[in-house]
Scaffold this active site. Structure first.
Site, mmCIF file in Angstrom:
data_model
loop_
_atom_site.group_PDB
_atom_site.id
_atom_site.type_symbol
_atom_site.label_atom_id
_atom_site.label_comp_id
_atom_site.label_asym_id
_atom_site.label_seq_id
_atom_site.Cartn_x
_atom_site.Cartn_y
_atom_site.Cartn_z
ATOM 1 N N CYS A 49 0.827 -1.202 0.022
ATOM 2 C CA CYS A 49 0.013 -0.164 0.097
ATOM 3 C C CYS A 49 0.814 1.332 -0.015
ATOM 4 O O CYS A 49 2.078 1.075 -0.042
ATOM 5 C CB CYS A 49 -1.084 0.039 1.203
ATOM 6 S SG CYS A 49 -0.198 -0.033 2.768
ATOM 7 N N ASP A 50 0.449 2.434 0.203
ATOM 8 C CA ASP A 50 1.135 3.662 0.048
ATOM 9 C C ASP A 50 2.062 3.593 1.145
ATOM 10 O O ASP A 50 3.340 3.986 0.827
ATOM 11 C CB ASP A 50 -0.061 4.781 0.219
ATOM 12 C CG ASP A 50 -0.405 5.673 -0.960
ATOM 13 O OD1 ASP A 50 0.532 5.168 -1.824
ATOM 14 O OD2 ASP A 50 -1.212 6.306 -0.873
#
Length: 597
Positions: free
Chosen positions: A393-394
């Site tokens: 994810c980010d």
């Protein structure tokens, strides 16, 4: 219509740009959040007003916030652009703005770190192909040193003073807003922005740098409490737990634990999208909480990460008054959010929207990547090809960690050996045998980062049916072509809608198969069947299992619905199957039990 489409496209493009900027900023801060927490704890413990005052150890705090934290940010920013070499040049460049300023230079580090990485990347692209053999190390080392030196000088004389002046204006503006008690209005923008997944851009990109500057002067800052406050989300989830319906009501208590104690705020976003009027709840709760913090003088030593009540209390300065003010602010936010949510849920007469539909809507709102060439798990996985599974994810934290934990448990139960971890997309390394699991809106970035890996995109890390597909695919050679071989039955049984060849002489275990929507009925069926077995004085193990938990052995007889049986038949070649039209029909069970040995 065309104008509307163009406007929508522009809006989406703007949101995408903001999300990418926020991602870039947060990717410089979040990998180093441990250092920020260490600095906050050192300050909270050892300064003269801390828990354990120590004049010698307190000396560590100032160099950490002045040099260590900005240099880590700059290195991370440069590394994201051009690996370790870019990180080194970015850190050298940031040293110029650090020394050329009299405030903690986080904004300058966020600017010069990536810029240094970009400069050395462009240099290498132009020069390295033309370096004579034997001179590579000499040119590479001196080019990094010279470019870093020039950028440090530029930062010292040009960028440092500009950033210092801009930071001073921002700090003055924030101080003024706080002094006239208008800081609560910030939550009118913060709470909706969180639902659009701009929380990292707001918190790590804006509030944390400004908060650190304020905390360095005053010992604490209210800015650390604006976005991480778990109160508004807690109020919404409590209202669903008491006044919600169906799956939303039953899942809300578990979501409360994940959100309030675990600090993963994303868990409550789909609940708000189920009833858009609930935006009013979180906005009112956020404004109320910040107003309470402001009136009582609450603040934290450093940014809490994740935004859990535990992290918030650990970052609270010494003193009973500080703890009371923080707890009251969180409580006030939760109460106001709960009361408004309660009214909305009780008065709302619109048709119910399922939690799954809201999660899909959430992904649509978040999604900025189009045309991603991710493949379905059923079509691409084959046993033995995948050795490592990574959730990306980010930031490599929060929901991806939860997703990795869920799949890791499924992998363990299935007896598989693949490792399951989580990381930030920017840290992914392209390698053979890698399966990358991402959320749909991040799939394009992950694919570009690791083009040779197997990619699976999911709508929601915390609840995806694709996890079972991954497990069953890893357990079989090729789920798209596997067919169940014919068996030579000793007896034939007709049960429900289909005839199945079953060798009852081998059966030692009965399995009722469930999925997310029929866990309850499968459990009741297992209980009914077990009771009928006892009456017939037959001893057979009876289990209620998910598809990925099945043992592919002829000693196992599976009772399932028609559709579930088709799925099992395509994935397992040895176990035996009987279709039952009604999982709670005693008459069908009597036929089966009469054949068991």
């Amino acid at each position: 219509m065309e104008a509307t489409a163009n406007n929508s496209k522009k809006k989406t493009s703007l949101k995408t740009k903001v999300q990418r900027l926020g991602s870039a900023l947060s990717n410089m801060v979040l990998p180093n959040i441990g250092a920020f927490i260490a600095w906050g704890l050192m300050t909270a413990l050892f300064i003269p007003t801390g828990w354990l005052p120590n004049a010698e150890l307190a000396k560590i705090g100032t160099p950490m916030v002045t040099y260590l934290l900005p240099l880590l940010i700059a290195y991370s920013g440069g590394k994201a652009i051009s690996g370790h070499r870019g990180g080194v040049v970015g850190a050298i460049a940031a040293m110029g703005v650090i020394v050329g300023s009299n405030i903690p230079m986080f904004i300058g580090a966020m600017a010069l770190g990536p810029f240094g990485g970009w400069c050395i990347k462009k240099w290498d692209e132009k020069v390295q192909p033309h370096i004579h053999q034997g001179f590579e190390m000499l040119v590479n080392n001196f080019s990094a040193g010279i470019i870093g030196m020039l950028l440090a000088i530029l930062g010292f004389y040009a960028i440092g003073p500009v950033v210092s002046t801009a930071s001073g204006w921002l700090a003055t503006g924030v101080d003024y807003i706080i002094s006239i008690h208008l800081i609560p209005l910030a939550n009118i923008f913060i709470e909706p922005a969180k639902i659009l997944f701009l929380n990292n851009a707001i918190n790590q990109g804006i509030l944390t740098p400004l908060g650190i500057q304020a905390a360095a002067k005053a010992g604490k800052s209210i800015l650390f409490l604006l976005e991480p406050n778990p109160g508004p989300g807690l109020g919404v989830l409590l209202a669903f737990a008491l006044f919600g319906k169906g799956n939303a009501k039953s899942s809300a208590p578990g979501a409360i634990i994940i959100q309030f104690l675990g600090g993963i705020h994303e868990i409550y976003f789909p609940y708000i999208l189920m009833k858009p009027m609930l935006f009013l709840s979180v906005i009112a709760g956020g404004v109320t909480g910040t107003f309470t913090f402001n009136m009582l003088g609450a603040g934290l030593k450093a940014s809490p990460s994740p935004g859990s009540i535990i992290s918030i209390l650990l970052m609270t300065p010494k003193g009973i008054g500080n703890f009371v003010s923080v707890i009251l602010g969180v409580t006030a936010a939760a109460v106001v959010s709960f009361l408004i949510s309660m009214v909305i849920l009780k008065r709302d007469k619109t048709p119910d929207v399922s939690l799954e539909d809201s999660q899909a809507q959430l992904q649509s709102m978040k999604s900025s990547a189009k045309g991603t060439d991710t493949k379905d798990a059923k079509a691409i996985l084959a046993g033995g090809e995948v050795s490592k599974i990574i959730f990306a994810c980010d930031a490599g934290m929060g929901s991806s960690a939860m997703g990795a934990s869920i799949l890791r448990d499924k992998v363990k139960k299935a007896g598989l050996s693949q490792s399951v971890t989580n990381t930030a997309i920017s840290s992914l390394q392209d390698e053979a045998g890698l399966l990358v699991v991402t959320q749909e809106e991040l799939a394009d970035r992950a694919l570009k980062q690791t083009p040779n890996a197997v990619h699976v995109s999911v709508a929601n890390f915390l609840n995806s049916p694709k996890y079972d597909e991954i497990i069953t695919s890893l357990k079989t050679k090729d789920v798209t072509t596997t067919e169940q071989p014919a068996t030579t039955p000793s007896e034939q049984v007709t049960a429900g809608t289909s005839d199945y060849a079953v060798d009852f002489s081998q059966v030692q275990e009965m399995n009722f198969v469930h999925h997310d929507q029929n866990v309850g009925s499968a459990t009741m069926a297992m209980s009914t069947f077990r009771s009928a077995l006892r009456k017939a004085d037959k001893k057979i193990t009876v289990r209620n299992v998910a598809v990925n938990e099945l043992n592919d052995q002829p000693q196992v007889l599976v009772l399932a619905s028609k559709e579930t049986a088709k799925r099992i038949k395509s994935q397992f070649g040895n176990l035996q199957i009987i279709v039952v039209a009604n999982l709670l029909d005693d008459a069908e069970y009597a036929k089966i039990i009469s054949k068991l040995k």
